[in-house]
Design a protein around this motif. Structure first.
Motif, PDB file in Angstrom:
ATOM      1  N   UNK A 191       0.833  -1.207   0.000  1.00 18.84           N
ATOM      2  CA  UNK A 191       0.000   0.000   0.000  1.00 18.84           C
ATOM      3  C   UNK A 191       0.870   1.261   0.000  1.00 18.84           C
ATOM      4  N   UNK A 192       1.986   1.216   0.686  1.00 16.27           N
ATOM      5  CA  UNK A 192       2.915   2.352   0.695  1.00 16.27           C
ATOM      6  C   UNK A 192       3.645   2.461  -0.642  1.00 16.27           C
ATOM      7  N   UNK A 193       3.987   1.329  -1.235  1.00 19.29           N
ATOM      8  CA  UNK A 193       4.704   1.326  -2.512  1.00 19.29           C
ATOM      9  C   UNK A 193       3.832   1.880  -3.632  1.00 19.29           C
ATOM     10  N   UNK A 194       2.530   1.643  -3.607  1.00 20.66           N
ATOM     11  CA  UNK A 194       1.634   2.138  -4.659  1.00 20.66           C
ATOM     12  C   UNK A 194       1.536   3.656  -4.675  1.00 20.66           C
ATOM     13  N   UNK A 195       1.899   4.307  -3.593  1.00 17.30           N
ATOM     14  CA  UNK A 195       1.855   5.768  -3.555  1.00 17.30           C
ATOM     15  C   UNK A 195       3.083   6.388  -4.226  1.00 17.30           C
ATOM     16  N   UNK A 196       4.081   5.581  -4.561  1.00 16.43           N
ATOM     17  CA  UNK A 196       5.306   6.102  -5.160  1.00 16.43           C
ATOM     18  C   UNK A 196       5.190   6.338  -6.649  1.00 16.43           C
ATOM     19  N   UNK A 197       4.159   5.803  -7.306  1.00 19.52           N
ATOM     20  CA  UNK A 197       4.045   5.921  -8.759  1.00 19.52           C
ATOM     21  C   UNK A 197       2.586   5.977  -9.182  1.00 19.52           C
ATOM     22  N   UNK A 198       2.376   6.436 -10.414  1.00 17.32           N
ATOM     23  CA  UNK A 198       1.073   6.413 -11.062  1.00 17.32           C
ATOM     24  C   UNK A 198       1.220   5.600 -12.336  1.00 17.32           C
ATOM     25  N   UNK A 199       0.344   4.647 -12.516  1.00 16.09           N
ATOM     26  CA  UNK A 199       0.364   3.793 -13.714  1.00 16.09           C
ATOM     27  C   UNK A 199      -0.244   4.569 -14.873  1.00 16.09           C
ATOM     28  N   UNK A 200       0.521   4.775 -15.945  1.00 21.24           N
ATOM     29  CA  UNK A 200       0.039   5.495 -17.118  1.00 21.24           C
ATOM     30  C   UNK A 200      -0.437   4.553 -18.217  1.00 21.24           C
ATOM     31  N   UNK A 201       0.044   3.313 -18.204  1.00 23.58           N
ATOM     32  CA  UNK A 201      -0.381   2.347 -19.217  1.00 23.58           C
ATOM     33  C   UNK A 201      -1.656   1.669 -18.743  1.00 23.58           C
ATOM     34  N   UNK A 202      -2.477   1.295 -19.706  1.00 24.89           N
ATOM     35  CA  UNK A 202      -3.733   0.648 -19.353  1.00 24.89           C
ATOM     36  C   UNK A 202      -3.474  -0.818 -19.048  1.00 24.89           C
ATOM     37  N   UNK A 203      -4.245  -1.342 -18.123  1.00 23.84           N
ATOM     38  CA  UNK A 203      -4.120  -2.747 -17.757  1.00 23.84           C
ATOM     39  C   UNK A 203      -4.845  -3.582 -18.789  1.00 23.84           C
ATOM     40  N   UNK A 204      -4.151  -4.576 -19.334  1.00 21.67           N
ATOM     41  CA  UNK A 204      -4.810  -5.504 -20.233  1.00 21.67           C
ATOM     42  C   UNK A 204      -4.127  -6.844 -20.095  1.00 21.67           C
ATOM     43  N   UNK A 205      -4.915  -7.869 -20.172  1.00 21.99           N
ATOM     44  CA  UNK A 205      -4.406  -9.217 -20.028  1.00 21.99           C
ATOM     45  C   UNK A 205      -4.694  -9.972 -21.306  1.00 21.99           C
ATOM     46  N   UNK A 206      -3.662 -10.133 -22.146  1.00 25.29           N
ATOM     47  CA  UNK A 206      -3.818 -10.815 -23.419  1.00 25.29           C
ATOM     48  C   UNK A 206      -3.560 -12.310 -23.311  1.00 25.29           C
ATOM     49  N   UNK A 207      -3.177 -12.775 -22.141  1.00 24.50           N
ATOM     50  CA  UNK A 207      -2.862 -14.192 -22.013  1.00 24.50           C
ATOM     51  C   UNK A 207      -4.155 -15.013 -22.001  1.00 24.50           C
ATOM     52  N   UNK A 208      -4.135 -16.172 -22.646  1.00 21.25           N
ATOM     53  CA  UNK A 208      -5.337 -17.004 -22.663  1.00 21.25           C
ATOM     54  C   UNK A 208      -5.589 -17.592 -21.287  1.00 21.25           C
ATOM     55  N   UNK A 209      -6.840 -17.888 -20.982  1.00 18.07           N
ATOM     56  CA  UNK A 209      -7.127 -18.478 -19.672  1.00 18.07           C
ATOM     57  C   UNK A 209      -6.544 -19.884 -19.578  1.00 18.07           C
ATOM     58  N   UNK A 210      -6.194 -20.281 -18.371  1.00 18.23           N
ATOM     59  CA  UNK A 210      -5.646 -21.614 -18.169  1.00 18.23           C
ATOM     60  C   UNK A 210      -6.730 -22.656 -18.395  1.00 18.23           C
ATOM     61  N   UNK A 211      -6.417 -23.735 -19.100  1.00 13.36           N
ATOM     62  CA  UNK A 211      -7.415 -24.789 -19.262  1.00 13.36           C
ATOM     63  C   UNK A 211      -7.641 -25.491 -17.935  1.00 13.36           C
ATOM     64  N   UNK A 212      -8.844 -25.864 -17.686  1.00 12.60           N
ATOM     65  CA  UNK A 212      -9.209 -26.506 -16.426  1.00 12.60           C
ATOM     66  C   UNK A 212      -9.780 -27.888 -16.693  1.00 12.60           C
ATOM     67  N   UNK A 213      -9.626 -28.773 -15.749  1.00  7.79           N
ATOM     68  CA  UNK A 213     -10.253 -30.077 -15.807  1.00  7.79           C
ATOM     69  C   UNK A 213     -11.626 -29.920 -15.177  1.00  7.79           C
ATOM     70  N   UNK A 214     -12.661 -30.209 -15.932  1.00  8.22           N
ATOM     71  CA  UNK A 214     -14.025 -29.964 -15.485  1.00  8.22           C
ATOM     72  C   UNK A 214     -14.617 -31.118 -14.696  1.00  8.22           C
ATOM     73  N   UNK A 215     -13.971 -32.257 -14.686  1.00  6.20           N
ATOM     74  CA  UNK A 215     -14.506 -33.414 -13.968  1.00  6.20           C
ATOM     75  C   UNK A 215     -14.256 -33.310 -12.487  1.00  6.20           C
ATOM     76  N   UNK A 216     -14.528 -34.389 -11.813  1.00 11.60           N
ATOM     77  CA  UNK A 216     -14.292 -34.420 -10.367  1.00 11.60           C
ATOM     78  C   UNK A 216     -13.043 -35.232 -10.097  1.00 11.60           C
TER      79      UNK A 216
END
Length: 124
Positions: free
Chosen positions: A79-104
């Protein structure tokens, strides 16, 4: 006589802002050419930064653009470290979601192979 401008070493600032865990990791990041200060590649870890400087950090999968707002005195909580800077780039996540095993339970041999094949690039 005016007071000298308050500045801090780039590697120390990266540690205080919690972009790197140690100063040696921060120095390696700067030395590898992954940090720019005001558009110019940082040549050495001892380069100084001041409030108002624009930093560009190339991190895995993302390039972050930051404006230095303050200089830290220590590597404190996030929380203290976040006050040291301002993020100018937009947040975006281009990574594909992790595949999951849907069974039990744990996947069997057939499901595990299908999961492994789905993680390969270029397979749909």
């Amino acid at each position: 006589m005016t007071a000298p401008a308050v500045k801090l070493r780039l590697d120390k600032w990266l540690v205080h802002a919690r972009f790197c865990k140690t100063r040696s990791v921060a120095a390696a990041l700067v030395g590898a050419g992954h940090v720019r200060v005001n558009g110019d590649r940082a040549q050495k870890p001892a380069q100084t930064v001041a409030p108002g400087d624009i930093l560009t950090l190339a991190q895995p999968r993302v390039v972050r653009v930051l404006r230095v707002e303050a200089l830290g005195l220590r590597r404190g909580p996030a929380s203290e470290a976040r006050t040291l800077y301002t993020e100018l780039s937009e947040k975006r996540d281009d990574s594909p979601p992790n595949p999951r095993f849907e069974g039990k339970g744990r996947p069997g041999k057939r499901e595990r192979r299908a999961l492994d094949l789905s993680r390969l690039p270029g397979t749909d």
